[in-house]
Motif scaffolding. Structure first.
Motif, short mmCIF file in Angstrom:
data_model
loop_
_atom_site.label_atom_id
_atom_site.label_comp_id
_atom_site.label_asym_id
_atom_site.label_seq_id
_atom_site.Cartn_x
_atom_site.Cartn_y
_atom_site.Cartn_z
N THR A 155 0.87 -1.17 0.00
CA THR A 155 0.00 0.00 0.00
C THR A 155 0.91 1.22 0.00
O THR A 155 1.71 1.39 0.91
N SER B 226 -8.07 10.65 5.50
CA SER B 226 -7.41 9.74 4.57
C SER B 226 -8.45 8.97 3.77
O SER B 226 -9.62 8.90 4.16
N PRO C 12 -8.66 5.37 1.06
CA PRO C 12 -8.05 4.33 0.22
C PRO C 12 -8.20 4.73 -1.25
O PRO C 12 -9.26 5.25 -1.64
N VAL D 81 -1.23 -0.67 7.88
CA VAL D 81 -2.45 -0.29 7.17
C VAL D 81 -2.64 -1.30 6.04
O VAL D 81 -1.71 -1.58 5.28
N GLU D 82 -3.84 -1.87 5.95
CA GLU D 82 -4.11 -2.86 4.91
C GLU D 82 -4.65 -2.21 3.65
O GLU D 82 -5.15 -1.09 3.68
N PRO D 83 -4.58 -2.93 2.52
CA PRO D 83 -5.18 -2.40 1.30
C PRO D 83 -6.64 -2.04 1.53
O PRO D 83 -7.39 -2.80 2.16
N GLY D 84 -7.05 -0.88 1.02
CA GLY D 84 -8.46 -0.51 1.05
C GLY D 84 -9.00 -0.11 2.41
O GLY D 84 -10.18 -0.31 2.67
N GLU D 85 -8.17 0.46 3.27
CA GLU D 85 -8.72 1.01 4.51
C GLU D 85 -8.09 2.37 4.79
O GLU D 85 -6.99 2.66 4.34
N THR D 86 -8.83 3.21 5.53
CA THR D 86 -8.30 4.51 5.93
C THR D 86 -7.37 4.32 7.13
O THR D 86 -7.36 3.26 7.77
N LEU D 87 -6.63 5.37 7.46
CA LEU D 87 -5.80 5.32 8.67
C LEU D 87 -6.67 5.07 9.89
O LEU D 87 -6.32 4.27 10.78
N GLU D 88 -7.82 5.76 9.93
CA GLU D 88 -8.71 5.65 11.09
C GLU D 88 -9.27 4.23 11.20
O GLU D 88 -9.37 3.68 12.32
N GLU D 89 -9.63 3.63 10.09
CA GLU D 89 -10.12 2.26 10.12
C GLU D 89 -9.03 1.29 10.56
O GLU D 89 -9.29 0.32 11.28
N ARG E 26 -9.32 -1.21 13.66
CA ARG E 26 -9.19 -2.65 13.44
C ARG E 26 -8.07 -3.25 14.28
O ARG E 26 -8.25 -4.27 14.96
#
Lengths: 319, 319
Positions: free
Chosen positions: A175, A239, A241, B209-217, B221
């Motif tokens: 990412t 932010s 994605p 941070v995983e693909p397809g997520e915001t910093l906040e998510e 998580r």
């Protein structure tokens, strides 16, 4: 006294706030994944490069297909496990371009992700699972070999890792962090155009975070490199994605300390200081010369709108 | 009434605020790079895996070597161009472990980067160029082959790209975004221990941070996955390059909304809610049981200290 703007409720950013629980602890549980994909509630999204397969049914359209149906369309390889939506397993499949072309003859639409978002073809909650699938499947497509030794690699962890059987290296999805920033000089803000933009569209500057720099340093460097503008204070905003192909956009406001423009033509086509009232017209698509900002799905719209509504107060820090 | 804490001036984060100008527009100018490395003011840092070569001379030590001297030590391959320090070119070389071992017999020290920071062996401004060089050179070492086709790749753009002569793919240095967060429940905060930590040290939770997520998510998580704690509001604090091997740490405070602990033993060794006054003793290394936080060079220290000094007010947002 500056004008006051209030455009009403904020539209949602694209690719955020899905109801998907990633259930990452399940990824290495092969038996679970095998049973999940056979479960009656299992559904998959189908990605073909930049495009997504949709079923026409009014708006929003449907992006979730039963696993057997997806397979009958001729999807490639193994699926990636996206997680659980209210306990229902969700997967992502990739599809070769020619197979996707053939699907266009039925009740299906094969359309690029940007158009889906701009035309509002899908429910908000369906966008993030597509972003996850697109980022992961693009990564798989471009990482079939081990960067460490050159041998072929195999997908593992339900699509969240690739393993090299030759040297033993484990590779994780990539990412790329990218800063996107609105530089502010009192009652005007810095907008720029890339040659790739639609006619009349102006946006924020943006660029990848380089190895060994902070987000704030990346904001300052990119603003200086692309437009010649110096910024001091940097304030994080939000932010998003950004699966083109696999980035996260990190949006910031930044306070200009030297405003003379020196555009780098290798990076951008043009840059200008736009008065706040003019930026308001661009946001609303009411600019007399047809100039506009990016659409509400993009964090650039939100950065510009926050500034238009609140003015340089967006630079107030809590610290 | 809560206690008040003020530990005086803030120590600097490691790996930030160098005086290096990256001069990225020079990277593809082969003639410039060739002349820069022959310039009398050119200097290089030398990285061997996790270790760095230093010249002993009291504190701070010297990490910059003349190019010919670096080559005489037996550095590997071509250098990476780090940029300009007051117009003086700076490069990074890698060195094989056995060659680095041999250097230990002279007036040189070969020591890992963490020890350099903890022991304060280098001037603050010398840490960031090392972080850049270490991230880039580690990336080169682990990406000698094309992930797209398996063929060998060659360094280009003065070390900022690798090109595949077989399929034409261009590969860029990787920087992995990682969130690190302090969850707050009023007058207590959530600290955790990894089995890798020194004895008695507790820190913030963190994760990629995983693909397809915001910093906040990602913050929400990881906090839920590792400790079972739910957080709502997330407030960005600051970021730090973290060259182990090539991350950027994005530090946040987060407001707990469900505080029951459920530790995932695969991720962390233990987690606990630490009262603010106890966290203050840990920061100051005055805890009766010898518990401590990470050192001031790390963003975790800053996240904890900001909370200890200001309390749950760190969660106030400007928006």
């Amino acid at each position: 006294m500056p004008q006051s703007f209030d455009f009403g409720p904020w539209p949602p950013l694209a690719y955020v706030n899905s109801r998907l629980e990633r259930a990452s602890e399940r990824r290495n549980d092969h038996d679970y994944i095998e049973s999940a994909i056979r479960h009656s509630t299992a559904r998959a999204v189908i990605i073909s490069g930049e495009r997504v397969v949709l079923r026409k049914r009014g708006t929003p359209m449907d992006v979730l297909f039963a696993i057997d149906e997806a397979r009958s369309f001729g999807v490639e390889s193994e699926p990636v496990f996206l997680g659980l939506a209210n306990d229902a397993p969700r997967f992502g499949f990739s599809m070769a371009p020619d197979a996707a072309e053939r699907l266009k003859t039925s009740d299906l639409l094969v359309i690029d992700l940007r158009s889906i978002v701009v035309q509002g073809l899908l429910a908000q909650e369906d966008l993030q699972p597509i972003a996850v699938a697109k980022a992961l499947l693009t990564w798989h497509a471009k990482h079939r070999f081990c960067a460490n030794c050159g041998a072929p690699t195999q997908s593992s962890e339900a699509g969240w890792r690739r393993d090299c059987g030759s040297c033993g290296a484990q590779h994780f999805p990539r990412t790329d962090p990218c800063v996107i920033m609105l530089a502010i000089d009192g009652e005007r803000c810095l907008l720029a155009r890339s040659a790739r933009f639609p006619q009349g569209m102006w946006s924020c500057l943006a660029g990848f975070v380089e190895p060994g720099e902070t987000l704030e340093e990346a904001v300052r460097r990119e603003t200086r490199e692309e437009a010649g503008v110096q910024v001091g204070r940097v304030v994080y905003f939000s932010s998003q994605p950004w699966p083109f192909p696999m980035s996260i956009m990190i949006g910031c406001h930044a306070e200009a300390t030297a405003t003379k423009l020196r555009v780098d033509p290798n990076e951008i086509e043009d840059a200008r200081w736009v008065p706040r009232a003019e930026a308001a017209l661009m946001l609303e698509r009411k600019h007399k010369d047809g100039l506009s900002t990016p659409p509400p799905a993009a964090v650039a719209y939100h950065l510009i709108r926050a500034y238009v509504e609140r003015g340089p107060d967006v630079l107030r820090e809590i610290r």
